[in-house]
Design a protein around this motif. Sequence first.
Motif, mmCIF file in Angstrom:
data_model
loop_
_atom_site.group_PDB
_atom_site.id
_atom_site.type_symbol
_atom_site.label_atom_id
_atom_site.label_comp_id
_atom_site.label_asym_id
_atom_site.label_seq_id
_atom_site.Cartn_x
_atom_site.Cartn_y
_atom_site.Cartn_z
ATOM 1 N N MET A 101 0.758 -1.387 0.500
ATOM 2 C CA MET A 101 -0.367 0.026 -0.160
ATOM 3 C C MET A 101 1.200 1.719 -0.092
ATOM 4 O O MET A 101 2.110 0.767 0.427
ATOM 5 C CB MET A 101 -0.954 -0.119 1.427
ATOM 6 N N LYS A 102 0.825 2.629 -0.714
ATOM 7 C CA LYS A 102 1.260 3.421 -0.584
ATOM 8 C C LYS A 102 1.099 4.606 0.869
ATOM 9 O O LYS A 102 0.036 4.506 1.506
ATOM 10 C CB LYS A 102 0.548 4.404 -1.538
ATOM 11 N N ARG A 103 2.163 4.765 1.338
ATOM 12 C CA ARG A 103 2.079 5.641 2.208
ATOM 13 C C ARG A 103 2.364 6.986 1.975
ATOM 14 O O ARG A 103 2.718 7.018 1.439
ATOM 15 C CB ARG A 103 3.727 5.226 2.827
ATOM 16 N N GLU A 104 1.635 7.233 3.053
ATOM 17 C CA GLU A 104 1.434 9.092 2.427
ATOM 18 C C GLU A 104 2.162 9.679 3.944
ATOM 19 O O GLU A 104 1.286 9.903 5.055
ATOM 20 C CB GLU A 104 -0.175 9.547 2.233
ATOM 21 N N ILE A 105 2.839 11.140 3.495
ATOM 22 C CA ILE A 105 3.776 11.532 5.189
ATOM 23 C C ILE A 105 2.284 13.155 5.051
ATOM 24 O O ILE A 105 1.876 13.099 3.940
ATOM 25 C CB ILE A 105 4.735 12.594 4.539
ATOM 26 N N ILE A 106 1.750 12.884 6.407
ATOM 27 C CA ILE A 106 1.239 14.267 6.857
ATOM 28 C C ILE A 106 1.616 14.867 7.544
ATOM 29 O O ILE A 106 2.554 14.616 8.368
ATOM 30 C CB ILE A 106 -0.227 13.517 7.822
ATOM 31 N N SER A 107 1.703 16.202 7.131
ATOM 32 C CA SER A 107 2.531 17.088 8.220
ATOM 33 C C SER A 107 1.559 18.767 7.669
ATOM 34 O O SER A 107 0.531 18.983 7.393
ATOM 35 C CB SER A 107 3.618 17.395 7.623
ATOM 36 N N THR A 108 1.435 19.991 8.792
ATOM 37 C CA THR A 108 0.571 20.253 8.743
ATOM 38 C C THR A 108 1.619 21.059 10.274
ATOM 39 O O THR A 108 2.298 20.757 10.423
ATOM 40 C CB THR A 108 -0.197 20.661 9.854
ATOM 41 N N ASP A 109 1.558 23.104 9.439
ATOM 42 C CA ASP A 109 1.894 23.971 10.117
ATOM 43 C C ASP A 109 1.011 24.595 11.807
ATOM 44 O O ASP A 109 1.832 24.665 12.491
ATOM 45 C CB ASP A 109 2.271 25.393 9.918
ATOM 46 N N GLN A 110 0.425 23.390 11.603
ATOM 47 C CA GLN A 110 -0.583 23.695 12.258
ATOM 48 C C GLN A 110 -0.788 23.291 14.387
ATOM 49 O O GLN A 110 -1.198 23.095 15.578
ATOM 50 C CB GLN A 110 -2.042 23.873 12.491
ATOM 51 N N ALA A 111 0.372 21.950 13.832
ATOM 52 C CA ALA A 111 0.732 21.245 15.057
ATOM 53 C C ALA A 111 2.389 21.336 15.030
ATOM 54 O O ALA A 111 3.288 21.750 13.870
ATOM 55 C CB ALA A 111 0.525 19.633 14.745
ATOM 56 N N PRO A 112 3.140 21.078 16.141
ATOM 57 C CA PRO A 112 4.966 21.089 15.841
ATOM 58 C C PRO A 112 5.200 20.177 14.935
ATOM 59 O O PRO A 112 5.389 19.545 14.931
ATOM 60 C CB PRO A 112 5.208 20.974 17.375
ATOM 61 N N GLN A 113 6.182 20.977 14.248
ATOM 62 C CA GLN A 113 7.026 20.552 13.602
ATOM 63 C C GLN A 113 8.253 19.534 14.022
ATOM 64 O O GLN A 113 8.398 19.433 15.563
ATOM 65 C CB GLN A 113 8.042 21.643 12.562
ATOM 66 N N ALA A 114 8.014 18.440 13.728
ATOM 67 C CA ALA A 114 9.046 17.148 13.335
ATOM 68 C C ALA A 114 10.457 17.680 13.976
ATOM 69 O O ALA A 114 10.893 18.373 13.570
ATOM 70 C CB ALA A 114 9.034 15.704 12.330
ATOM 71 N N ILE A 115 10.551 17.546 15.609
ATOM 72 C CA ILE A 115 12.097 17.608 16.267
ATOM 73 C C ILE A 115 12.809 16.634 15.819
ATOM 74 O O ILE A 115 13.938 16.770 16.563
ATOM 75 C CB ILE A 115 11.658 18.487 18.061
ATOM 76 N N GLY A 116 13.172 15.797 14.950
ATOM 77 C CA GLY A 116 13.828 14.615 14.676
ATOM 78 C C GLY A 116 13.486 13.816 13.502
ATOM 79 O O GLY A 116 13.179 14.935 12.535
ATOM 80 N N THR A 117 13.968 12.658 13.272
ATOM 81 C CA THR A 117 14.162 12.054 12.234
ATOM 82 C C THR A 117 13.105 11.201 11.897
ATOM 83 O O THR A 117 12.763 10.301 12.136
ATOM 84 C CB THR A 117 15.291 10.861 12.464
ATOM 85 N N TYR A 118 11.658 11.676 11.908
ATOM 86 C CA TYR A 118 10.600 11.569 11.950
ATOM 87 C C TYR A 118 9.001 12.124 10.985
ATOM 88 O O TYR A 118 9.652 13.488 11.038
ATOM 89 C CB TYR A 118 9.474 11.105 13.672
ATOM 90 N N SER A 119 8.004 11.575 11.345
ATOM 91 C CA SER A 119 7.247 12.241 10.476
ATOM 92 C C SER A 119 6.330 13.073 11.275
ATOM 93 O O SER A 119 5.406 12.332 11.799
ATOM 94 C CB SER A 119 6.183 11.804 8.258
ATOM 95 N N GLN A 120 5.016 13.800 11.193
ATOM 96 C CA GLN A 120 3.957 13.719 12.351
ATOM 97 C C GLN A 120 3.487 12.588 12.146
ATOM 98 O O GLN A 120 2.317 12.520 12.652
ATOM 99 C CB GLN A 120 3.373 15.515 11.528
ATOM 100 N N ALA A 121 3.038 12.640 10.820
ATOM 101 C CA ALA A 121 2.216 11.098 10.779
ATOM 102 C C ALA A 121 2.492 10.375 9.203
ATOM 103 O O ALA A 121 3.124 11.128 8.515
ATOM 104 C CB ALA A 121 0.438 11.344 10.764
ATOM 105 N N VAL A 122 1.506 9.385 9.983
ATOM 106 C CA VAL A 122 2.366 8.406 8.337
ATOM 107 C C VAL A 122 0.876 7.675 7.670
ATOM 108 O O VAL A 122 -0.261 6.533 9.350
ATOM 109 C CB VAL A 122 2.817 7.646 8.415
ATOM 110 N N LYS A 123 -0.131 7.903 6.241
ATOM 111 C CA LYS A 123 -0.992 6.997 6.502
ATOM 112 C C LYS A 123 -0.703 6.373 5.518
ATOM 113 O O LYS A 123 -0.460 6.507 4.902
ATOM 114 C CB LYS A 123 -1.470 8.514 5.567
#
Length: 128
Positions: free
Chosen positions: A1-23
């Motif tokens: 299945m396809k992985r989609e990276i989720i990101s928003t400026d309405q939440a803190p940006q990742a402060i390490g080697t990770y994404s805010q969310a993965v769908k």
Amino acid sequence: MKREIISTDQAPQAIGTYSQAVKIGNTVYLSGQIPLVPETMEMVEGNMEVQIRRVFDNLQAVAQAAGGSLADVAKLNVFLTDLSHFPLVSEVMADYFKQPFPARAAIGVAALPRDAGVEMDAILELEE
């Protein structure tokens, strides 16, 4: 299945080697959120209730960026440096979640990033 990276400026940006969310498909894995204010990337000022609310607000922002909401949370993990705050988490959680409530775990930990007292992550299951 396809992985989609989720990101928003309405939440803190990742402060390490990770994404805010993965769908992946209809499932969204939200990374842990601590009580950082998105605009400043500084810890929120205030008592533990303020910190818990900030974490729920951050999770909510990422869930919305993924096309969902906290109502779609299937599993919530709560990490606390002081488990005596667990009843407060439940009290505040009632302002953000309605029945049926998600599955949940509360784990006592020795320390969290940036000396936070609380961190939470979640798994969402979105409607098809």
